[in-house]
Scaffold this motif. Structure first.
Motif, PDB file in Angstrom:
ATOM      1  N   LEU A  62       0.851  -1.176   0.000  1.00 15.34           N
ATOM      2  CA  LEU A  62       0.000   0.000   0.000  1.00 15.34           C
ATOM      3  C   LEU A  62       0.888   1.227   0.000  1.00 15.34           C
ATOM      4  O   LEU A  62       1.683   1.422   0.922  1.00 15.34           O
ATOM      5  N   HIS A  63       0.765   2.062  -1.031  1.00 14.27           N
ATOM      6  CA  HIS A  63       1.596   3.259  -1.154  1.00 14.27           C
ATOM      7  C   HIS A  63       0.984   4.380  -0.305  1.00 14.27           C
ATOM      8  O   HIS A  63      -0.080   4.907  -0.634  1.00 14.27           O
ATOM      9  N   TRP A  64       1.685   4.743   0.745  1.00 11.74           N
ATOM     10  CA  TRP A  64       1.109   5.721   1.675  1.00 11.74           C
ATOM     11  C   TRP A  64       0.925   7.075   1.026  1.00 11.74           C
ATOM     12  O   TRP A  64      -0.025   7.800   1.337  1.00 11.74           O
ATOM     13  N   HIS A  65       1.822   7.458   0.100  1.00  9.35           N
ATOM     14  CA  HIS A  65       1.817   8.816  -0.434  1.00  9.35           C
ATOM     15  C   HIS A  65       0.891   8.987  -1.638  1.00  9.35           C
ATOM     16  O   HIS A  65       0.699  10.110  -2.108  1.00  9.35           O
ATOM     17  N   THR A  66       0.306   7.890  -2.126  1.00  4.09           N
ATOM     18  CA  THR A  66      -0.611   8.008  -3.263  1.00  4.09           C
ATOM     19  C   THR A  66      -1.935   7.285  -3.042  1.00  4.09           C
ATOM     20  O   THR A  66      -2.973   7.745  -3.517  1.00  4.09           O
ATOM     21  N   GLU A  67      -1.913   6.152  -2.347  1.00  7.37           N
ATOM     22  CA  GLU A  67      -3.117   5.327  -2.232  1.00  7.37           C
ATOM     23  C   GLU A  67      -3.870   5.522  -0.918  1.00  7.37           C
ATOM     24  O   GLU A  67      -5.072   5.275  -0.860  1.00  7.37           O
ATOM     25  N   LEU A  68      -3.168   5.927   0.127  1.00  7.81           N
ATOM     26  CA  LEU A  68      -3.828   6.094   1.423  1.00  7.81           C
ATOM     27  C   LEU A  68      -4.231   7.539   1.686  1.00  7.81           C
ATOM     28  O   LEU A  68      -4.750   7.858   2.759  1.00  7.81           O
ATOM     29  N   VAL A  69      -4.011   8.398   0.713  1.00  2.00           N
ATOM     30  CA  VAL A  69      -4.372   9.810   0.837  1.00  2.00           C
ATOM     31  C   VAL A  69      -5.170  10.242  -0.382  1.00  2.00           C
ATOM     32  O   VAL A  69      -5.170   9.584  -1.422  1.00  2.00           O
ATOM     33  N   ASP A  70      -5.845  11.361  -0.246  1.00  2.83           N
ATOM     34  CA  ASP A  70      -6.473  11.985  -1.402  1.00  2.83           C
ATOM     35  C   ASP A  70      -5.359  12.535  -2.288  1.00  2.83           C
ATOM     36  O   ASP A  70      -4.456  13.213  -1.799  1.00  2.83           O
ATOM     37  N   PRO A  71      -5.379  12.275  -3.586  1.00  3.51           N
ATOM     38  CA  PRO A  71      -4.267  12.695  -4.445  1.00  3.51           C
ATOM     39  C   PRO A  71      -4.200  14.190  -4.711  1.00  3.51           C
ATOM     40  O   PRO A  71      -3.189  14.677  -5.210  1.00  3.51           O
ATOM     41  N   VAL A  72      -5.259  14.941  -4.380  1.00  2.00           N
ATOM     42  CA  VAL A  72      -5.268  16.374  -4.650  1.00  2.00           C
ATOM     43  C   VAL A  72      -5.267  17.192  -3.363  1.00  2.00           C
ATOM     44  O   VAL A  72      -4.352  17.963  -3.099  1.00  2.00           O
ATOM     45  N   LYS A  73      -6.290  17.023  -2.553  1.00  2.00           N
ATOM     46  CA  LYS A  73      -6.362  17.797  -1.314  1.00  2.00           C
ATOM     47  C   LYS A  73      -5.707  17.031  -0.177  1.00  2.00           C
ATOM     48  O   LYS A  73      -5.539  15.814  -0.233  1.00  2.00           O
ATOM     49  N   ARG A  74      -5.338  17.764   0.863  1.00  2.38           N
ATOM     50  CA  ARG A  74      -4.709  17.104   1.999  1.00  2.38           C
ATOM     51  C   ARG A  74      -5.790  16.432   2.850  1.00  2.38           C
ATOM     52  O   ARG A  74      -6.504  17.062   3.606  1.00  2.38           O
ATOM     53  N   ASP A  75      -5.867  15.114   2.725  1.00  2.00           N
ATOM     54  CA  ASP A  75      -6.878  14.347   3.423  1.00  2.00           C
ATOM     55  C   ASP A  75      -6.520  12.878   3.284  1.00  2.00           C
ATOM     56  O   ASP A  75      -5.696  12.499   2.438  1.00  2.00           O
ATOM     57  N   ILE A  76      -7.116  12.041   4.113  1.00  2.00           N
ATOM     58  CA  ILE A  76      -6.953  10.607   3.922  1.00  2.00           C
ATOM     59  C   ILE A  76      -7.780  10.167   2.718  1.00  2.00           C
ATOM     60  O   ILE A  76      -8.607  10.923   2.208  1.00  2.00           O
ATOM     61  N   ALA A  77      -7.543   8.958   2.251  1.00  2.00           N
ATOM     62  CA  ALA A  77      -8.265   8.447   1.093  1.00  2.00           C
ATOM     63  C   ALA A  77      -9.767   8.468   1.353  1.00  2.00           C
ATOM     64  O   ALA A  77     -10.235   8.241   2.470  1.00  2.00           O
ATOM     65  N   SER A  78     -10.517   8.733   0.307  1.00  2.00           N
ATOM     66  CA  SER A  78     -11.974   8.716   0.422  1.00  2.00           C
ATOM     67  C   SER A  78     -12.451   7.293   0.677  1.00  2.00           C
ATOM     68  O   SER A  78     -11.745   6.312   0.398  1.00  2.00           O
ATOM     69  N   ARG A  79     -13.667   7.175   1.178  1.00  2.00           N
ATOM     70  CA  ARG A  79     -14.237   5.851   1.433  1.00  2.00           C
ATOM     71  C   ARG A  79     -14.264   5.018   0.161  1.00  2.00           C
ATOM     72  O   ARG A  79     -13.864   3.839   0.169  1.00  2.00           O
ATOM     73  N   ASP A  80     -14.705   5.584  -0.947  1.00  2.00           N
ATOM     74  CA  ASP A  80     -14.813   4.813  -2.184  1.00  2.00           C
ATOM     75  C   ASP A  80     -13.450   4.364  -2.688  1.00  2.00           C
ATOM     76  O   ASP A  80     -13.274   3.206  -3.106  1.00  2.00           O
ATOM     77  N   ASN A  81     -12.469   5.269  -2.652  1.00  2.00           N
ATOM     78  CA  ASN A  81     -11.136   4.910  -3.134  1.00  2.00           C
ATOM     79  C   ASN A  81     -10.469   3.883  -2.236  1.00  2.00           C
ATOM     80  O   ASN A  81      -9.793   2.951  -2.715  1.00  2.00           O
ATOM     81  N   PHE A  82     -10.630   4.054  -0.929  1.00  2.00           N
ATOM     82  CA  PHE A  82     -10.017   3.112   0.010  1.00  2.00           C
ATOM     83  C   PHE A  82     -10.677   1.739  -0.114  1.00  2.00           C
ATOM     84  O   PHE A  82     -10.004   0.706  -0.101  1.00  2.00           O
ATOM     85  N   GLN A  83     -11.975   1.709  -0.256  1.00  2.00           N
ATOM     86  CA  GLN A  83     -12.677   0.443  -0.416  1.00  2.00           C
ATOM     87  C   GLN A  83     -12.225  -0.271  -1.680  1.00  2.00           C
ATOM     88  O   GLN A  83     -11.996  -1.495  -1.672  1.00  2.00           O
ATOM     89  N   ALA A  84     -12.084   0.464  -2.772  1.00  2.00           N
ATOM     90  CA  ALA A  84     -11.619  -0.141  -4.024  1.00  2.00           C
ATOM     91  C   ALA A  84     -10.206  -0.692  -3.870  1.00  2.00           C
ATOM     92  O   ALA A  84      -9.882  -1.772  -4.391  1.00  2.00           O
ATOM     93  N   LEU A  85      -9.362   0.034  -3.148  1.00  2.00           N
ATOM     94  CA  LEU A  85      -7.985  -0.411  -2.911  1.00  2.00           C
ATOM     95  C   LEU A  85      -7.975  -1.728  -2.133  1.00  2.00           C
ATOM     96  O   LEU A  85      -7.231  -2.659  -2.478  1.00  2.00           O
ATOM     97  N   LEU A  86      -8.796  -1.817  -1.097  1.00  2.00           N
ATOM     98  CA  LEU A  86      -8.822  -3.023  -0.275  1.00  2.00           C
ATOM     99  C   LEU A  86      -9.408  -4.203  -1.027  1.00  2.00           C
ATOM    100  O   LEU A  86      -8.923  -5.338  -0.913  1.00  2.00           O
ATOM    101  N   ARG A  87     -10.445  -3.960  -1.817  1.00  2.00           N
ATOM    102  CA  ARG A  87     -11.013  -5.053  -2.617  1.00  2.00           C
ATOM    103  C   ARG A  87      -9.994  -5.576  -3.622  1.00  2.00           C
ATOM    104  O   ARG A  87      -9.892  -6.787  -3.845  1.00  2.00           O
ATOM    105  N   LYS A  88      -9.231  -4.676  -4.221  1.00  2.00           N
ATOM    106  CA  LYS A  88      -8.190  -5.083  -5.166  1.00  2.00           C
ATOM    107  C   LYS A  88      -7.133  -5.946  -4.487  1.00  2.00           C
ATOM    108  O   LYS A  88      -6.552  -6.847  -5.108  1.00  2.00           O
ATOM    109  N   ALA A  89      -6.897  -5.691  -3.199  1.00  2.00           N
ATOM    110  CA  ALA A  89      -5.923  -6.471  -2.430  1.00  2.00           C
ATOM    111  C   ALA A  89      -6.489  -7.804  -1.957  1.00  2.00           C
ATOM    112  O   ALA A  89      -5.805  -8.557  -1.254  1.00  2.00           O
TER     113      ALA A  89
END
Length: 302
Positions: A62-89
């Protein structure tokens, strides 16, 4: 045939007298259970490329600097993006997750905090992290790990685990009875330096939030990177007046080291803790906020 966790038992062993094993696994236990089909191992390391040079067999990066954060604004990953990441794993409902990383699990603990924000159960850290695994000569693999898509569904964020600028400002101005712990080095806390050498994220003011006590994150780990026994941990924070009798906020520079202390206080000691992930790069760049700067270091001067 692959064994399940239920088949071998669900005891997650750590060292004798060690902190709460509900949230930690030992290197011995993990090596013995790498083939369990309801276990997923996730690496969250500070240094990019380290995973590709060798990782725990079966682990997913899991790439902390691209996948666990919002790629534009300073925030943690959105629910939808994080869920997609975990399902892919390959993570599904009921999967037990073991996170590990370099630098004594800095970003692995940050990952655990994000998992907790999204209310994911059965998340544990590998006690001692990647460094201990390597030091013991345990197996590493360079092959990428791929799994069938999982079906995990995330809940909405638990905002009770996250502190904001207004929350720490209330502490600094004496408007709330909350313990505040700065887990950075003493030189950062005292304003002698703005940040550790070589980092990119900076604040234009040095010092700490008024009212914060200083307990560097590294105080909580032994020489091999494992967490100290729970009674030592409790005494460590009691020594600066933090005993869990009131809510706690932890912070650092960008929120990753403070996640390590969040894990100690929240998971191992059972205290009520929020992580201020905005940390010093937000607070130290905010206009008009009170700052304690014992060293008197000024931006652009000495």
């Amino acid at each position: 045939m692959r064994l399940t966790l239920a088949a071998v038992g669900s005891l997650f062993l750590v060292g004798a007298g060690q902190a709460n094993s509900d949230f930690l696994v030992s290197t011995d236990w993990l090596e013995q259970n790498l083939n369990n089909e309801d276990l997923r191992v996730l690496e969250v390391s500070v240094v990019p490329g380290k995973f590709e040079r060798g990782h725990i067999p079966g682990a997913v990066n899991l790439h902390w600097h691209t996948e666990l954060v919002d790629p534009v604004k300073r925030d943690i990953a959105s629910r939808d993006n994080f869920q997609a990441l975990l399902r892919k794993a390959g993570i599904s409902e009921g999967t037990t997750l073991v996170l590990y990383g370099d630098s004594n699990n800095w970003f692995a603990a940050w990952g655990a905090w994000i998992f907790d924000v999204y209310r994911v159960p059965s998340v544990k850290l590998l006690d001692g992290g990647r460094d201990k695994w390597e030091a013991e000569g345990r197996p590493l693999d360079v092959r990428p790990s791929q799994y069938p898509p999982g079906n995990i569904t995330l809940a909405e964020r638990n905002d009770a685990l996250r502190a904001r600028l207004g929350d720490v400002l209330a502490v600094a101005e004496g408007r709330t009875d909350t313990a505040l712990i700065d887990i950075r080095s003493a030189d950062e806390y005292n304003g002698k330096i703005f940040a550790p050498a070589g980092v990119q994220e900076l604040a234009v003011r040095a010092g700490h939030i008024p009212g914060a006590v200083n307990v560097p994150w590294s105080s909580a780990v032994a020489a091999d990177g494992t967490f100290k026994p729970v009674e030592e941990l409790r005494a460590l924070y009691q020594g600066v007046g933090v005993d869990g009798s009131k809510p706690i906020i932890v912070y650092c520079r960008i929120g990753e080291r403070s996640s390590h202390t969040w894990f100690v206080l929240s998971k191992l000691l059972g205290y009520e803790v929020r992580n201020y992930d905005g940390s010093w790069t937000e607070y130290g760049n905010s206009v008009g906020v009170p700052i304690a700067n014992p060293a008197g270091t000024v931006w652009g001067g000495t």
